[in-house]
Scaffold this active site. Structure first.
Site, PDB file in Angstrom:
ATOM      1  N   CYS A 254       0.865  -1.186   0.000  1.00  0.00           N
ATOM      2  CA  CYS A 254       0.000   0.000   0.000  1.00  0.00           C
ATOM      3  C   CYS A 254       0.896   1.229   0.000  1.00  0.00           C
ATOM      4  CB  CYS A 254      -0.965  -0.025   1.172  1.00  0.00           C
ATOM      5  SG  CYS A 254      -0.194  -0.094   2.803  1.00  0.00           S
ATOM      6  N   ARG A 259      -2.380  -0.827   5.454  1.00  0.00           N
ATOM      7  CA  ARG A 259      -3.558  -1.326   4.753  1.00  0.00           C
ATOM      8  C   ARG A 259      -3.265  -2.659   4.066  1.00  0.00           C
ATOM      9  NH1 ARG A 259      -5.003   3.703   1.022  1.00  0.00           N
ATOM     10  NH2 ARG A 259      -2.740   3.966   1.205  1.00  0.00           N
TER      11      ARG A 259
END
Length: 304
Positions: A254, A259
């Site tokens: 990410c 994430r």
């Protein structure tokens, strides 16, 4: 084996210990509330927003701050083996503990925590499905007082580098020298290069776009409206539609690795695929000199 397992579960119920969990890697809010007083259950909050834990948290939880507790604070790296073991012992974690991680922002940093726990070989680690938000939405108990636990005895292993991707691994994919599925879990605008990063973040790269060869499956596609993970069948369909079916190794990335830890958890723990998380992610790759970049939007850094 099934008979033995059933007897062990029945015995646990009779002794008032841990109830049978829904699966090996997730627990529901209902399961946690029923098991919250069990001394073997150790609850760790890993949130990103300052002050959230201090205002109120799930009873019995200990706070880990991802940017100081789970990383090296001098160089860009994960926490050392020694510091991690010391952290866990201070949190009262023993070798036989059942560890439940949860946090805000859909468990992003709780999933990061699960990845770090995995790297150091800690067993029996689960995420609270739906995280802090689901617990709060259901009006389950919260407290502001933190109890200091007795020091634990856990022993962590040497870091397992097989769970972690490096810049060189990702460049090899970009240059078509490696047959690995690369999953960019950022938003479509980040992936296309329309924006460098979500608004308001501090960690930036001076180039926009994505790693050539990466497929874009935003992390949010893996969760339902209440923040819980979608079913295994749904997850398989979502990733298979993007060409990720477990037939070859996977690397997730990410912006700074948090994430992508969420997607790593979905692919590795829930689907059982061979997955590594690239925690350097776009802030490393997009700042690296001479690496291939795909920038469909053509956005140019203005130096501001």
């Amino acid at each position: 084996m099934k008979i033995i397992k059933s007897l062990l579960i029945a015995g646990s119920l009779l002794l008032g210990t841990v109830h049978a969990a829904p699966n090996d890697f997730l627990v529901s809010t209902d399961w946690l509330e029923k098991n919250i007083s069990n001394p073997k259950v150790k609850l760790i909050e890993v949130s990103v927003n300052p002050g959230v834990f201090e205002r109120a948290h799930i009873p019995g939880a200990i706070n880990f701050e991802w940017h100081t507790d789970l990383v090296d604070t001098v160089r860009r790296d994960i926490v050392s083996q020694q510091n991690f073991e010391t952290l866990l012992r201070k949190a009262g974690i023993n070798n036989d503990s059942t560890i439940i991680l949860y946090g805000d922002t859909n468990n992003w940093f709780a999933a990061w925590g699960a990845w770090v726990f995995d790297i150091y070989g800690v067993k029996d680690v689960k995420l609270l499905d739906g995280g802090r938000k689901k617990w709060e939405t259901e009006n389950r108990p919260l407290v502001a007082v933190t109890k200091i636990p007795n020091v634990g005895n856990i022993k962590v292993s040497v870091a397992n580098t097989a769970l972690r991707a490096r810049l060189s691994d990702v460049v090899a994919v970009a240059e078509k020298k490696s047959n690995i599925a690369l999953v960019d879990i950022r938003s479509a605008d980040e992936y296309s290069g329309k924006v460098f990063a979500p608004a308001g973040v501090q960690e930036l790269a001076v180039r926009a776009g994505h790693v050539p060869g990466a497929t874009n499956v935003p992390w949010g596609q893996a969760v339902a409206a209440d923040g819980t993970f979608k079913s295994v069948d749904e997850l398989k369909k979502i990733y298979a539609a993007a060409g990720v079916d477990g037939s070859k190794p996977v690397i997730t990335y990410c912006r700074i690795g948090e994430r992508s830890s969420h997607t790593w958890f979905a692919l590795k723990k829930l689907l059982g695929y061979d997955v590594r998380n690239y925690d350097g992610s776009w802030t490393e790759y997009g700042n690296a000199v001479g690496v291939p970049v795909s920038n469909p939007a053509g956005t140019v850094w203005g130096g501001k």
